[in-house]
Design a protein around this motif. Structure first.
Motif, PDB file in Angstrom:
ATOM      1  N   MET A   1       0.809  -1.157  -0.143  1.00 47.10           N
ATOM      2  CA  MET A   1       0.042   0.094  -0.064  1.00 47.10           C
ATOM      3  C   MET A   1       0.897   1.340   0.132  1.00 47.10           C
ATOM      4  N   ILE A   2       0.513   2.253  -0.833  1.00 44.16           N
ATOM      5  CA  ILE A   2       1.283   3.523  -0.761  1.00 44.16           C
ATOM      6  C   ILE A   2       0.174   4.472  -0.297  1.00 44.16           C
ATOM      7  N   LYS A   3       0.739   5.423   0.702  1.00 41.45           N
ATOM      8  CA  LYS A   3      -0.280   6.456   1.085  1.00 41.45           C
ATOM      9  C   LYS A   3      -0.125   7.794   0.718  1.00 41.45           C
ATOM     10  N   VAL A   4      -1.098   8.850   0.760  1.00 45.08           N
ATOM     11  CA  VAL A   4      -0.735  10.014   0.264  1.00 45.08           C
ATOM     12  C   VAL A   4      -1.226  10.834   1.515  1.00 45.08           C
ATOM     13  N   LEU A  74       8.819   0.148  -2.366  1.00 42.08           N
ATOM     14  CA  LEU A  74       7.822   1.116  -2.033  1.00 42.08           C
ATOM     15  C   LEU A  74       6.803   0.750  -1.112  1.00 42.08           C
ATOM     16  N   VAL A  75       6.578  -0.532  -0.622  1.00 43.06           N
ATOM     17  CA  VAL A  75       5.632  -1.006   0.131  1.00 43.06           C
ATOM     18  C   VAL A  75       5.570  -0.278   1.513  1.00 43.06           C
ATOM     19  N   GLY A  76       4.443   0.398   1.764  1.00 45.71           N
ATOM     20  CA  GLY A  76       4.419   1.117   3.093  1.00 45.71           C
ATOM     21  C   GLY A  76       4.805   2.455   3.150  1.00 45.71           C
ATOM     22  N   THR A  77       5.209   2.880   1.929  1.00 52.09           N
ATOM     23  CA  THR A  77       5.661   4.478   1.804  1.00 52.09           C
ATOM     24  C   THR A  77       4.352   5.256   1.830  1.00 52.09           C
ATOM     25  N   THR A  78       4.627   6.522   2.450  1.00 47.74           N
ATOM     26  CA  THR A  78       3.742   7.679   2.265  1.00 47.74           C
ATOM     27  C   THR A  78       4.444   8.881   1.716  1.00 47.74           C
ATOM     28  N   PHE A  92       9.086  11.252   0.031  1.00 42.09           N
ATOM     29  CA  PHE A  92       8.985   9.744   0.003  1.00 42.09           C
ATOM     30  C   PHE A  92       9.478   9.361   1.594  1.00 42.09           C
ATOM     31  N   ASN A  93       8.233   9.223   2.469  1.00 39.85           N
ATOM     32  CA  ASN A  93       8.523   8.559   3.555  1.00 39.85           C
ATOM     33  C   ASN A  93       8.768   7.016   3.541  1.00 39.85           C
ATOM     34  N   ASN A  94       9.669   6.478   3.136  1.00 37.37           N
ATOM     35  CA  ASN A  94       9.924   5.005   2.747  1.00 37.37           C
ATOM     36  C   ASN A  94      10.312   4.128   3.954  1.00 37.37           C
ATOM     37  N   PRO A  95       9.643   3.470   4.728  1.00 36.91           N
ATOM     38  CA  PRO A  95      10.160   2.712   5.777  1.00 36.91           C
ATOM     39  C   PRO A  95      11.247   1.490   5.421  1.00 36.91           C
TER      40      PRO A  95
END
Length: 109
Positions: A1-4, A74-78, A92-95
């Motif tokens: 999931m990618i969040k905005v 990118l999974v989990g990125t906001t 990109f806030n990428n865990p």
């Protein structure tokens, strides 16, 4: 999931309108490619069509396309937007990123 984030949502809608895209039907394409000082660079563009291998998400009313290869990184990125005095732009806030460059445009896993 990618969040905005809400701030990124507002900016995406504004930019899509400026470029002749409709956020209700068109997509923002997010991906990664080789390059940058940390090894991988983020890509961001608008698109009207999705490919069969694309992952499709929707968050905050924004439709997002991610190709299969990029999704693994990118999974989990906001996707966020910073408009402060220290600079403007999407962040990109990428865990999954273990290391990022100073400008935040590239990362390594």
């Amino acid at each position: 999931m990618i969040k905005v984030s809400p701030e990124a949502q507002k900016k995406v809608i504004e930019l899509m309108k400026e470029e002749g895209f409709d956020y209700l039907t068109d997509f923002i394409r997010v991906g990664v490619e080789s390059g940058g000082c940390s090894g991988l660079s983020y890509k961001l563009s608008f698109d009207r069509n999705h490919k069969p291998e694309d992952k499709i998400f929707e968050d905050n009313g924004i439709k997002i396309l991610v190709d299969k290869k990029s999704f693994l990184y990118l999974v989990g990125t906001t996707l966020e937007y910073s408009g402060g005095l220290n600079g403007k732009g999407f962040v990109f806030n990428n865990p999954n990123a273990q290391r990022t460059c100073g400008c935040g445009e590239s990362f390594a896993v």
